[in-house]
Design a protein around this motif. Sequence first.
Motif, mmCIF file in Angstrom:
data_model
loop_
_atom_site.group_PDB
_atom_site.id
_atom_site.type_symbol
_atom_site.label_atom_id
_atom_site.label_comp_id
_atom_site.label_asym_id
_atom_site.label_seq_id
_atom_site.Cartn_x
_atom_site.Cartn_y
_atom_site.Cartn_z
ATOM 1 N N VAL A 233 -40.156 92.389 50.264
ATOM 2 C CA VAL A 233 -41.015 93.122 51.201
ATOM 3 C C VAL A 233 -40.743 94.630 51.193
ATOM 4 O O VAL A 233 -41.405 95.376 51.926
ATOM 5 C CB VAL A 233 -40.856 92.573 52.637
ATOM 6 C CG1 VAL A 233 -41.288 91.125 52.705
ATOM 7 C CG2 VAL A 233 -39.423 92.720 53.130
ATOM 8 N N ILE A 234 -39.790 95.089 50.393
ATOM 9 C CA ILE A 234 -39.545 96.542 50.304
ATOM 10 C C ILE A 234 -40.741 97.195 49.628
ATOM 11 O O ILE A 234 -41.155 96.784 48.539
ATOM 12 C CB ILE A 234 -38.257 96.834 49.506
ATOM 13 C CG1 ILE A 234 -37.046 96.216 50.205
ATOM 14 C CG2 ILE A 234 -38.075 98.346 49.346
ATOM 15 C CD1 ILE A 234 -36.764 96.742 51.581
ATOM 16 N N PRO A 235 -41.347 98.209 50.238
ATOM 17 C CA PRO A 235 -42.570 98.810 49.674
ATOM 18 C C PRO A 235 -42.307 99.490 48.335
ATOM 19 O O PRO A 235 -41.285 100.161 48.146
ATOM 20 C CB PRO A 235 -42.970 99.847 50.730
ATOM 21 C CG PRO A 235 -42.231 99.456 51.969
ATOM 22 C CD PRO A 235 -40.961 98.810 51.516
ATOM 23 N N LEU A 236 -43.251 99.308 47.432
ATOM 24 C CA LEU A 236 -43.138 99.973 46.140
ATOM 25 C C LEU A 236 -43.507 101.446 46.250
ATOM 26 O O LEU A 236 -42.875 102.302 45.630
ATOM 27 C CB LEU A 236 -44.052 99.287 45.116
ATOM 28 C CG LEU A 236 -44.073 99.904 43.718
ATOM 29 C CD1 LEU A 236 -42.698 99.803 43.062
ATOM 30 C CD2 LEU A 236 -45.125 99.244 42.843
ATOM 31 N N ARG A 237 -44.529 101.757 47.048
ATOM 32 C CA ARG A 237 -44.990 103.139 47.183
ATOM 33 C C ARG A 237 -45.147 103.516 48.648
ATOM 34 O O ARG A 237 -45.395 102.656 49.503
ATOM 35 C CB ARG A 237 -46.348 103.322 46.487
ATOM 36 C CG ARG A 237 -46.317 103.095 44.987
ATOM 37 C CD ARG A 237 -45.527 104.176 44.279
ATOM 38 N NE ARG A 237 -45.342 103.862 42.864
ATOM 39 C CZ ARG A 237 -44.521 104.520 42.062
ATOM 40 N NH1 ARG A 237 -43.816 105.543 42.553
ATOM 41 N NH2 ARG A 237 -44.399 104.174 40.805
#
Length: 373
Positions: A233-237
């Motif tokens: 769930v860590i955002p890519l952007r």
Amino acid sequence: MIGSLKRIPAEAWPGLALLGAAALAMLIANSALGPAQQALLKTDLSAGFGAAAITLPLSGWVKNGLMAIFFFYAGLELKRELLEGALSTPAGAILPAAGAIGGMALPAAIYLWVAGASYPQGWAIPAATDIAFALGVLALLGPRVPVQLKAFLLAVAVIDDLGAILIVAFAYTGAISGVWLGWAAAAFAALFGLNRLGVRKIWPYAILALPLWVAMQNSGVNPTLAGVLAAAVIPLRDRTGGSPLHDLEHGLRPWVLFGVMPVFALASAGAPLGAGLMAALGHPVAIGTARGLAIGKPVGITLAVLAAVMVMRTPLKITIAQLFGVAAGAGVGFTMSLFIGALAFDDPALAAPVRIGVYAGSISAAILGLLIL
């Protein structure tokens, strides 16, 4: 001396750090400090309060706590590769995926053939690849190894990590607590909600990842999987075009490669080399593990990739010798194999055969890969 150290490729240092930790573990295990180290690793430590309190021996905190951080890092790497790396397109993923499947299936089959009658639960030990060690072996050859070979090995190892995650989730899970699994689901839902709300700061994810790990630990599911779920769930952007995932992966890299993994090796890699050495070498678990890593990995990866090339009619951009050499490098299981071995067997008498088998297979695979390449 300093000049010689400067000539060592940067990619090789994590593998050398692991090798140093393993050597130190072996020295301690075969010295007067061995009993003291074992007593320390068996010391119970408690954290938390009430129903969420967790008591584990120090070795358990290393295996379940520190390795959760490693799996979090591996999850970040896997997500990056799937979204924008070598595995983001079907064409780029087909051959590494085929190689990874063959490189997990044949070692497992060889292990079961050798040791399955008495110790079947160890089938996944030789199916794992240690990314840091494998890339470190290739790095020692410097420019003699084409860039595409290193990229192929990384892609195979990343998919191999995904396989290891699934194996841990489904093959090495104990009795399940529905209540705690529900709390874990709630914690993950909150993490997912942060992602959907566009939260790009890392600290809210870190705060919620802790109760996720606690709930997983108490649920009966291996808590290292909490690291993978949190990474997912860590955002890519972010809105400015930056990448929270890249930043976090880059920031964690030295802590994982030079901290978490060497500490795990120091706690898990020592094996007494006294009167029981010959018995350990001849044990079915050791033989099955060693043959799986040294033979099953290179043969399985090579045959699977060649089969995929024939079926998909995709050109193989490297020679078969290079393919077999890099596939042998994937036979360096080490950290992941030791981790799965610790999950597979609770009997302390089997610790030495597992470790000796992992050592023998990984060293043989590394030497074979270096000689061929």
